[in-house]
Scaffold this motif. Sequence first.
Motif, mmCIF file in Angstrom:
data_model
loop_
_atom_site.group_PDB
_atom_site.id
_atom_site.type_symbol
_atom_site.label_atom_id
_atom_site.label_comp_id
_atom_site.label_asym_id
_atom_site.label_seq_id
_atom_site.Cartn_x
_atom_site.Cartn_y
_atom_site.Cartn_z
ATOM 1 N N PRO A 62 -30.266 38.870 -18.599
ATOM 2 C CA PRO A 62 -31.083 40.030 -18.259
ATOM 3 C C PRO A 62 -30.838 41.174 -19.239
ATOM 4 N N ALA A 63 -31.884 41.897 -19.514
ATOM 5 C CA ALA A 63 -31.759 43.039 -20.419
ATOM 6 C C ALA A 63 -32.760 44.103 -19.996
ATOM 7 N N GLY A 64 -32.364 45.333 -20.093
ATOM 8 C CA GLY A 64 -33.268 46.425 -19.790
ATOM 9 C C GLY A 64 -33.271 46.797 -18.320
ATOM 10 N N PRO A 65 -34.118 47.757 -17.978
ATOM 11 C CA PRO A 65 -34.164 48.254 -16.599
ATOM 12 C C PRO A 65 -34.843 47.262 -15.656
ATOM 13 N N THR A 66 -34.635 47.469 -14.365
ATOM 14 C CA THR A 66 -35.236 46.652 -13.319
ATOM 15 C C THR A 66 -36.050 47.571 -12.411
ATOM 16 N N PRO A 67 -37.326 47.779 -12.738
ATOM 17 C CA PRO A 67 -38.152 48.717 -11.962
ATOM 18 C C PRO A 67 -38.709 48.093 -10.676
ATOM 19 N N LEU A 68 -37.814 47.713 -9.779
ATOM 20 C CA LEU A 68 -38.238 47.069 -8.535
ATOM 21 C C LEU A 68 -39.126 47.962 -7.679
ATOM 22 N N SER B 105 -32.203 47.748 -8.596
ATOM 23 C CA SER B 105 -33.352 48.585 -8.922
ATOM 24 C C SER B 105 -32.914 49.762 -9.788
ATOM 25 N N SER B 106 -33.679 50.004 -10.836
ATOM 26 C CA SER B 106 -33.367 51.118 -11.735
ATOM 27 C C SER B 106 -34.264 52.322 -11.468
ATOM 28 N N ASP B 107 -35.149 52.191 -10.476
ATOM 29 C CA ASP B 107 -36.112 53.268 -10.259
ATOM 30 C C ASP B 107 -36.217 53.704 -8.798
ATOM 31 N N GLY B 108 -35.144 53.556 -8.062
ATOM 32 C CA GLY B 108 -35.168 54.030 -6.682
ATOM 33 C C GLY B 108 -34.459 53.091 -5.731
ATOM 34 N N ASN B 109 -34.576 53.412 -4.453
ATOM 35 C CA ASN B 109 -33.917 52.668 -3.391
ATOM 36 C C ASN B 109 -34.898 51.656 -2.796
#
Length: 86
Positions: A19-25, A60-64
């Motif tokens: 895996p690489a980079g953010p995870t915008p779940l 998640s890189s963009d919230g809960n």
Amino acid sequence: GDDSGESLKFLKEVMEDSPAGPTPLCTQLNAVVESILSIVDVLKANGQKVTVMIATDGESSDGNVADALRPLTNVSLSLSIVVINP
């Protein structure tokens, strides 16, 4: 149809990568929640429930995630979360 194993080959190649980079779940979950809420009356009228499966390789890189799913509290829902840890 038969793709001569190309899909399986592609899947194996993808799974070999780390895996690489953010995870915008949450961005994706917000779109899923919006879609579900747009048809929730039909689902309830038909006695249907929703299945949401989340497969991720990271947090998640963009919230809960729980906050993103909260609007579905009153929806008949089956939720599965699979964390893929290479």
